[in-house]
Design a protein around this motif. Structure first.
Motif, PDB file in Angstrom:
ATOM      1  N   ASN A 255       0.776  -1.091  -0.017  1.00  0.00           N
ATOM      2  CA  ASN A 255      -0.068   0.281   0.054  1.00  0.00           C
ATOM      3  C   ASN A 255       0.810   1.150  -0.124  1.00  0.00           C
ATOM      4  N   ASN A 260       2.550   2.304  -5.629  1.00  0.00           N
ATOM      5  CA  ASN A 260       1.282   2.481  -6.301  1.00  0.00           C
ATOM      6  C   ASN A 260       1.151   3.808  -7.364  1.00  0.00           C
ATOM      7  N   ASN A 303       7.440  -4.785 -11.173  1.00  0.00           N
ATOM      8  CA  ASN A 303       6.285  -5.398 -11.206  1.00  0.00           C
ATOM      9  C   ASN A 303       5.883  -6.303 -10.311  1.00  0.00           C
ATOM     10  N   LYS A 306       4.468  -4.059  -7.676  1.00  0.00           N
ATOM     11  CA  LYS A 306       3.210  -3.492  -7.926  1.00  0.00           C
ATOM     12  C   LYS A 306       2.082  -4.447  -7.966  1.00  0.00           C
ATOM     13  N   SER A 307       2.214  -5.855  -8.152  1.00  0.00           N
ATOM     14  CA  SER A 307       1.267  -6.746  -7.909  1.00  0.00           C
ATOM     15  C   SER A 307       1.180  -7.603  -6.687  1.00  0.00           C
ATOM     16  N   SER A 308       1.736  -7.162  -5.566  1.00  0.00           N
ATOM     17  CA  SER A 308       1.927  -7.984  -4.413  1.00  0.00           C
ATOM     18  C   SER A 308       1.498  -7.308  -3.267  1.00  0.00           C
ATOM     19  N   ASN A 311      -1.097  -4.575  -3.620  1.00  0.00           N
ATOM     20  CA  ASN A 311      -0.929  -3.729  -4.403  1.00  0.00           C
ATOM     21  C   ASN A 311      -1.516  -4.069  -5.936  1.00  0.00           C
ATOM     22  N   ASN A 312      -2.197  -3.174  -6.522  1.00  0.00           N
ATOM     23  CA  ASN A 312      -2.577  -3.616  -7.818  1.00  0.00           C
ATOM     24  C   ASN A 312      -2.471  -2.336  -8.687  1.00  0.00           C
ATOM     25  N   LYS A 314      -0.586  -0.548 -12.151  1.00  0.00           N
ATOM     26  CA  LYS A 314      -0.283  -0.788 -13.353  1.00  0.00           C
ATOM     27  C   LYS A 314       1.278  -1.275 -13.560  1.00  0.00           C
ATOM     28  N   LYS A 315       1.216  -2.382 -14.341  1.00  0.00           N
ATOM     29  CA  LYS A 315       2.865  -2.861 -14.500  1.00  0.00           C
ATOM     30  C   LYS A 315       3.423  -2.083 -15.577  1.00  0.00           C
TER      31      LYS A 315
END
Length: 330
Positions: A255, A260, A303, A306-308, A311-312, A314-315
């Motif tokens: 977060n 992000n 990436n 940003k995806s773990s 976190n969501n 944009k890659k």
């Protein structure tokens, strides 16, 4: 024949010949070698009084039993230093006194990582204090013993004290503050002084047995290195495997407005060059520069972050990262 019958002359001549050969074959070449091949590398700094005291603490606690201070000339040691170690790297070692030689801290085994360049790889005071107090805070799988006796527990932190931010689950007494003792301060000063100096010359050996590395092609994540693995090796010791960091020491990435956010240049700069604008957190070293990250590696780490951990964001692509890496390295 009288020559062989006079033992004073015989043994005197033999001794003189031995003495002359000793100086000619051993002593004079050693002096010349010391002047040329073992000359101090440029920018070498002698240990300060505090760092010398820290070296004594290092010896006292047997750190040399698990850590080396020598970069071998094999490719696998490239992670520990920019070049293989040479005799000149140890030229600052002086005899303790007339009777005692300097303790040899090169080590013989690596239960823990080599420390030749730890001052550059990890320049954060707070990280070292936390790691000494309880290594499992920094590296969950660490087998290193804890050294809590190098720290003092106090009810209140006083002026001049260095408070160490330890997560509550690792504290013996949750109502106390952990403060670094003089020995801990000296030891950390010594560890931070361990930096491999830049040096070039014909007698600096190259790294051998280099493995052939295939450069991944740009494109989707399937063509990038494993971002989770890169994060685990290079980032997790501070930001933690769960991305929550350590309160008061290392910021969380879960977060995180930086992770992000849309400022990709800031993220790339932090990874490659480090970060130190926040007084509430420890200094982040230039991880990317030290580990010689490629654009693909940086992309994979970003990436992954940003995806773990919830976190969501944009890659990013290798092309975007490469442009920014070229920009900040100019």
């Amino acid at each position: 024949m009288k020559f062989f019958n006079n033992h004073y002359v015989l043994y005197g001549l033999a001794f003189s010949l031995f003495l002359g050969l000793t100086f000619y074959i051993a002593i004079f070449p050693a002096i010349e070698n010391q002047k040329i091949n073992n000359a101090l590398p440029p920018q070498t700094k002698m240990l300060s009084a505090e760092e010398k005291a820290g070296k004594a603490v290092y010896i006292e606690n047997g750190c040399v039993g698990c850590h080396t201070q020598q970069v071998r000339n094999v490719e696998m040691d490239n992670i520990f230093g920019k070049r293989p170690s040479i005799p000149a790297d140890f030229a600052t070692n002086k005899r303790t006194d007339f009777w005692r030689n300097t303790a040899n801290l090169m080590g013989t085994q690596r239960t823990g990582p080599d420390l030749t360049n730890i001052g550059e790889r990890q320049p954060s005071d707070q990280w070292h204090y936390i790691h000494l107090y309880q290594p499992r805070v920094a590296v969950a799988q660490s087998v290193m013993p804890a050294y809590p006796y190098l720290f003092i527990e106090k009810d209140e932190v006083q002026a001049g004290d260095i408070e160490v931010k330890i997560p509550e689950k690792f504290l013996k007494n949750k109502n106390k503050k952990v403060v670094a003792s003089d020995k801990a301060i000296f030891l950390v000063a010594y560890l931070k002084s361990l930096k491999q100096r830049d040096f070039t010359g014909n007698y600096v050996p190259p790294f051998l047995y280099k493995s052939q590395k295939k450069e991944p092609k740009s494109g989707g994540d399937s063509q990038l290195p494993d971002g989770a693995e890169l994060y685990a090796v290079n980032c997790a010791s501070c930001h933690q495997p769960d991305g929550n960091g350590v309160a008061g020491a290392f910021p969380p990435l879960a977060n995180s407005p930086v992770v992000n956010g849309g400022d990709l240049e800031l993220i790339v700069t932090i990874i490659m060059k480090g970060y130190d604008p926040r007084p509430e957190f420890a200094v982040m070293p230039p991880v990317g520069q030290s580990a010689q990250f490629t654009p693909e590696m940086v992309t994979a780490i970003i990436n992954h972050e940003k995806s773990s951990w919830g976190n969501n964001a944009k890659k990013v692509t290798v092309e975007e990262v490469k442009i920014l890496m070229d920009k900040i390295q100019k």
